[in-house]
Design an enzyme around this catalytic site. Sequence first.
Site, PDB file in Angstrom:
ATOM      1  CG  MET A   1      -1.749   1.187   1.385  1.00 12.39           C
ATOM      2  SD  MET A   1      -2.433   1.258   3.015  1.00 12.39           S
ATOM      3  CE  MET A   1      -2.880  -0.446   3.234  1.00 12.39           C
ATOM      4  CG  PHE A 309       4.498  -3.614  10.079  1.00 10.81           C
ATOM      5  CD1 PHE A 309       3.800  -2.425  10.226  1.00 10.81           C
ATOM      6  CD2 PHE A 309       4.872  -4.299  11.216  1.00 10.81           C
ATOM      7  CE1 PHE A 309       3.454  -1.937  11.476  1.00 10.81           C
ATOM      8  CE2 PHE A 309       4.541  -3.817  12.479  1.00 10.81           C
ATOM      9  CZ  PHE A 309       3.831  -2.628  12.604  1.00 10.81           C
ATOM     10  CD  GLU A 310       3.510  -1.689   1.990  1.00 13.06           C
ATOM     11  OE1 GLU A 310       4.211  -1.342   1.010  1.00 13.06           O
ATOM     12  OE2 GLU A 310       2.302  -1.397   2.090  1.00 13.06           O
ATOM     13  N   GLY A 311       8.517  -3.179   3.310  1.00 14.37           N
ATOM     14  CA  GLY A 311       9.954  -2.986   3.248  1.00 14.37           C
ATOM     15  C   GLY A 311      10.720  -3.911   4.172  1.00 14.37           C
TER      16      GLY A 311
END
Length: 510
Positions: A1, A309-311
């Site tokens: 997102m 939670f990304e990356g």
Amino acid sequence: MKIFPLVAVLSTACSLLTLSSPARAASPSISLLQQGSVGWSVSVMQQELRDLGYNPGSSRGYFNAQTAFALAKFQSQAHLQVDGILGPLTRRALIRALKRHYDYIRAPLGQGDLTYGDYGPGVVTLQGDLSQLGYNPGPADGVFNRQTGQAVMAFQAHEGLVVDEIVGPETYQALCHALGYSSEPVAPAPITSPSSQVSSSPWVLGYYTQYTPNSMSSQMSLAQHLHTISAIAPLWYTYRADGTLIKHGYHRSWVRAYAREHHIALYPVITNAYGNDRILTNQTLRQEIVNQLAAMAQEDGYQGYNIDFEGLNYWDERPLTAFVKALSEKLTPLGKTLTIAVIPRTAKDPYNRAYNYQALAPYVSKIVLMTYDYHDIGSAPGPVAPINWVNQAVQYAITRVNPQKIVLGLAVYGYNWASNGQTVEIHANQARALAAQYGVPIKWNPVSDEPEFSYQSQGMTHRVYFENGYSDAFKLQLVKQYHLGGIAIWRLGDEDHHLWTVLSRMGFSH
């Protein structure tokens, strides 16, 4: 997102629409809220006071003695006349306090609530709309001066709104309605029975922001499609690496009150500032955050959260699972549920190993597959959510998790790639207008099941790929085929209007 600023802006589309006859300005008469007042405006004010740390009491929508005491305490600390009455000066002070209280980010088109002293493109649009309606805000110079304020108050009085010189959600909606854009009221209509909201149709989650680049806002989309939307996930919270919680969007009081009145479940999004994994790997910090989120869910009446939670790297798999497990175990006794958005995996894809579907599933009610940005703003031109890739991602997920827990993410946007390397996000209406402007046909790609076209401008070649209601229908077929738990729209306000017709025909409405 993708994270965008959370700001309420007046739709520029409003100024493009016409009335058959302009409204006549009326003399403003100030509307006050005081002890004994009841209704929607009181409920929002009470929520704002709670957000600022005051205690207006448990009565929602009724201005009682405790509410007056809390408001008087705020007035005292804001160096206002202490009378326990919400008038224009106190209302402005509340807005200023809320803007300071939350992380307030300006959007390219302007600001949130507009009032005296504000400036920018949002004010230009406002002034143009007021002029079109027969009021006199002065020249469209982008400065909210006294003449603009008098025009706003005249419009508010004519529409029966609170006359406070503040262009907030109700005034925004009334302007668009007067211009012929929307017939939906901002304040919720009474609902006689909560049971009327119960439905066995697939879950429809809408990601909610107060800023969108196209002509709709999340607020308007929510109001117009209440019969279809099951829950919203507003982008409100971000954790920094030191555990500091950043709160976005001072307008949350309105959203919470609106969702509560309409029995729309509220799952605020929790992000990690992209790539921040210290809040996962540091066990002490992780537990502090879990405790904070649980207390906040209880205090603010959320149904739960949407973790995004990304990356993350492959070594974050166990810390992420441990965080989700701990938060779920804290929320469950409170009657709250946890959802999580994950970057999709396929059987052929070695990446995104931080998301262990099987390990996460016992602790969440829904897993949202973010099946979009197969090509994105930093890649070569190509389809955003090609159907074959989406299908592979769904097949990977349902062999590991109960399909009813899987929610398919729907993209409602695309990209315009230029040959000079510049890429901008685009939406269905904008894409159709561009194709018409340059006289080029929109082609259907039978491999990706997505529309596309190319055009020449100022010596550059542009290639456009985008999603619309028809391309999303192919994804909805996968939801039905695999008996998935529902869909998640990224993001409310950007969608092709045709999407709602497709959802209704395919049985996604309540």
